[in-house]
Design an enzyme around this catalytic site. Structure first.
Site, PDB file in Angstrom:
ATOM      1  N   LYS A   1     -13.891   2.059  -2.823  1.00  0.00           N
ATOM      2  CA  LYS A   1     -14.721   2.437  -1.664  1.00  0.00           C
ATOM      3  C   LYS A   1     -15.942   3.220  -2.133  1.00  0.00           C
ATOM      4  O   LYS A   1     -17.062   2.963  -1.698  1.00  0.00           O
ATOM      5  CB  LYS A   1     -13.915   3.335  -0.722  1.00  0.00           C
ATOM      6  CG  LYS A   1     -12.952   2.618   0.175  1.00  0.00           C
ATOM      7  CD  LYS A   1     -12.409   3.633   1.182  1.00  0.00           C
ATOM      8  CE  LYS A   1     -11.185   3.101   1.875  1.00  0.00           C
ATOM      9  NZ  LYS A   1     -10.537   4.084   2.715  1.00  0.00           N
TER      10      LYS A   1
ATOM     11  N   GLU B   1       0.832  -1.209   0.000  1.00  0.00           N
ATOM     12  CA  GLU B   1       0.000   0.000   0.000  1.00  0.00           C
ATOM     13  C   GLU B   1       0.870   1.264   0.000  1.00  0.00           C
ATOM     14  O   GLU B   1       0.459   2.315  -0.492  1.00  0.00           O
ATOM     15  CB  GLU B   1      -0.932  -0.012   1.227  1.00  0.00           C
ATOM     16  CG  GLU B   1      -2.230   0.740   0.998  1.00  0.00           C
ATOM     17  CD  GLU B   1      -3.294   0.445   2.042  1.00  0.00           C
ATOM     18  OE1 GLU B   1      -4.340  -0.119   1.667  1.00  0.00           O
ATOM     19  OE2 GLU B   1      -3.092   0.752   3.227  1.00  0.00           O
TER      20      GLU B   1
ATOM     21  N   HIS C   1       8.299 -26.394   0.370  1.00  0.00           N
ATOM     22  CA  HIS C   1       7.578 -27.491  -0.290  1.00  0.00           C
ATOM     23  C   HIS C   1       6.375 -26.974  -1.064  1.00  0.00           C
ATOM     24  O   HIS C   1       5.469 -27.740  -1.385  1.00  0.00           O
ATOM     25  CB  HIS C   1       7.139 -28.518   0.763  1.00  0.00           C
ATOM     26  CG  HIS C   1       8.295 -29.121   1.480  1.00  0.00           C
ATOM     27  ND1 HIS C   1       8.883 -30.306   1.104  1.00  0.00           N
ATOM     28  CD2 HIS C   1       9.008 -28.666   2.535  1.00  0.00           C
ATOM     29  CE1 HIS C   1       9.901 -30.561   1.910  1.00  0.00           C
ATOM     30  NE2 HIS C   1      10.000 -29.593   2.777  1.00  0.00           N
TER      31      HIS C   1
HETATM   32  O1  PA5 Z   1      -2.909   1.690   6.035  1.00  0.00           O
HETATM   33  C1  PA5 Z   1      -3.991   2.247   5.878  1.00  0.00           C
HETATM   34  O2  PA5 Z   1      -4.120   3.474   5.916  1.00  0.00           O
HETATM   35  C2  PA5 Z   1      -5.235   1.417   5.674  1.00  0.00           C
HETATM   36  O3  PA5 Z   1      -4.927   0.071   5.530  1.00  0.00           O
HETATM   37  C3  PA5 Z   1      -6.173   1.601   6.858  1.00  0.00           C
HETATM   38  O4  PA5 Z   1      -5.536   1.177   8.025  1.00  0.00           O
HETATM   39  C4  PA5 Z   1      -7.464   0.808   6.661  1.00  0.00           C
HETATM   40  O5  PA5 Z   1      -8.091   1.200   5.473  1.00  0.00           O
HETATM   41  C5  PA5 Z   1      -8.406   1.040   7.831  1.00  0.00           C
HETATM   42  O6  PA5 Z   1      -8.636   2.407   7.989  1.00  0.00           O
HETATM   43  P1  PA5 Z   1      -9.253   2.992   9.309  1.00  0.00           P
HETATM   44  O7  PA5 Z   1      -8.279   2.806  10.404  1.00  0.00           O
HETATM   45  O8  PA5 Z   1      -9.502   4.426   9.000  1.00  0.00           O
HETATM   46  O9  PA5 Z   1     -10.525   2.256   9.560  1.00  0.00           O
END
Ligand code: PA5
Length: 461
Positions: free
Chosen positions: A435, A292, A321
């Site tokens: 989203k 990410e 394996h």
């Molecule tokens: O790393 C990130 O920003 C995302 O993976 C968030 O942690 C995830 O989308 C969850 O978001 P939130 O903590 O706002 O619910």
């Protein structure tokens, strides 16, 4: 002994000429210095709050107050959250409590609660889980920095309704604890309206960099983990990275080697392979952090670049394996990082039975720890002989200190890698469209129901 890195098997002399030339690495020191300075500037502007978490003493005291007051009063702690709000907790708890913590008796757990991280919204997991748990003996820690994430909010709504139904309308403040933004979001609003206790996620700490904030530390402390030791390990590792000298900065060197392997040798798959069952969840945490943060369409100047290495989680010896044939003989597009645990904390002797059968006899008298370690070393050597990039990270043990080091090590490596790729490792614009389309499909106010391009499907039935 602290975290250490063996990167010899990334270099051309060890890989029969395929690897990174030591002179290239030396020349790259200037490029790393630029990345180091960029990270330093962003940090000075207050954008990289994760660096400061190990020194957030007030937050630690606040977590301690909650944990000491609540922890052993509940039989279960259930974390509702997803992505960066869940993966770090899973990583810490599996590494430090063990995969079977929840199966231990109260006595064996020293009366600390069981710890569950729900993470997904698969009804076949959540429904049966909630049916079997005793709500009256459960604390739900709802973790969402934004306080609006659909998956976490859906989990919360389901649990809140059950708690009201089974324990009464007034039960919320006793059975919920929110970890969220200090000011904004639906969770903060609910906390204010319903008197639900909360801990704050610092605004300058993003989800996937938040495990050393109340996001990961509160559940860890509730389950009896020594969070001060976790933070001490993280602080020590961060101190080791306060140098622009490439060969002295472990996180910088890791980021630079992976970057060079990808940019100049087409090794765009980064396999992370701990030789430890307790670090399986950490591998999942690493994958999210790396993917990410680094997978981006645009660089810092707005150019379309579409960069980012692909992280893959593996576990030794199991995946020798499973995936290993590909890594040995498939495309030269991978770097395998093997993770060794110097002292795993326990061992099991292999008994010397069947001395007349050579295929069994050589194992007797050794231990599983020895076998695992031999397999890891043999794997590194086998990869090297095939001219395959690999490195080994070694941590001292499954200890809070070592986990703190490892977490900080990868967080820092990630922001250095972001600077090397000229992308912003702190944002995730690519997840927004999905989203918004989901909101539209479910009829959220302000979002139009989208046209989904499935008018001409090609199912084979
Ligand atoms: O790393 C990130 O920003 C995302 O993976 C968030 O942690 C995830 O989308 C969850 O978001 P939130 O903590 O706002 O619910």
């Amino acid at each position: 002994m602290t975290l250490r890195l063996d990167y010899g098997n990334m270099l051309a002399p060890r890989l029969g000429g395929r690897g990174i030339e030591p002179r290239r690495l030396q020349r790259f020191a200037a490029e790393f210095r630029r990345a180091y300075d960029e990270v330093g500037e962003r940090r000075a502007r207050g954008e990289m709050g994760f660096f400061d978490l190990p020194h957030a003493r007030e937050t630690v005291s606040e977590i301690r107050r909650f944990a000491d007051g609540l922890g052993q009063a509940f039989e279960n702690v259930v974390v509702l959250g997803i992505g960066g709000s869940a993966l770090g907790t899973g990583a810490l708890s599996q590494a430090l409590l063990g995969a079977h913590w929840n199966e231990l008796s109260d006595e064996r757990r020293d009366y600390y609660p069981r710890l569950y991280v729900l993470e997904n919204i698969d009804p076949t997991s959540i429904g049966p889980f909630l049916d079997r748990i005793d709500l009256g003996r459960t604390l739900f820690n709802v973790v969402s920095k934004s306080g609006t994430t659909a998956e976490t909010m859906a989990q919360y709504l389901i649990v809140a309704e059950r708690v009201r139904r089974e324990l009464g309308l007034e039960a919320g403040p006793r059975h919920f604890l929110f970890t969220t933004d200090p000011e904004s979001g639906a969770l903060r609003q609910l906390a204010n309206e319903e008197g639900i206790p909360t801990l704050s996620v610092p605004p300058n700490v993003g989800g996937r960099f938040s495990v050393l904030s109340p996001v990961g530390l509160l559940p860890a402390a509730l389950a009896g983990i020594d969070i001060e030791a976790v933070l001490a390990g993280a602080a020590g590792l961060a101190d080791r990275c306060v140098t622009p000298e490439l060969l002295e900065n472990p996180a910088g060197l890791t980021a630079s080697l992976l970057y060079l392997a990808e940019r100049e040798h087409r090794a765009n798959i980064n396999v992370f392979m701990p030789y430890s069952d307790r670090l399986r969840a950490l591998a999942a945490w690493y994958c999210q952090l790396w993917a990410e943060s680094l997978g981006k369409r645009l660089d810092a100047s707005g150019q379309e670049v579409h960069v980012g290495p692909t992280p893959v989680a593996a576990v030794g010896a199991t995946d020798q394996h499973s995936q290993f044939q590909l890594y040995m003989e498939g495309p030269f597009d991978k770097v395998v990082t093997l993770l060794a645990v110097r002292d795993p904390g326990c061992d099991v002797e292999i008994p010397p039975l069947y001395e007349g059968i050579p295929a069994l006899a050589y194992l007797g008298g050794h231990s599983l720890g020895e076998l695992l370690s031999a397999e890891r070393r043999a794997t590194a050597e086998a990869l090297r002989r095939e001219g395959r990039f690999n490195m080994t990270i070694e941590i001292a043990g499954h200890t809070p200190h070592a986990l703190g080091e490892l977490i900080m090590f990868y967080q820092i490596a990630t922001v250095y890698a972001g600077a090397l790729y000229h992308v912003d490792p702190l944002d995730q614009p690519g997840v927004e469209l999905g989203k918004r389309l989901t909101y539209g499909l479910l009829g959220r106010q302000g979002y139009e129901a989208p046209e989904i391009a499935d008018g001409d499907p090609r199912w084979i039935v």
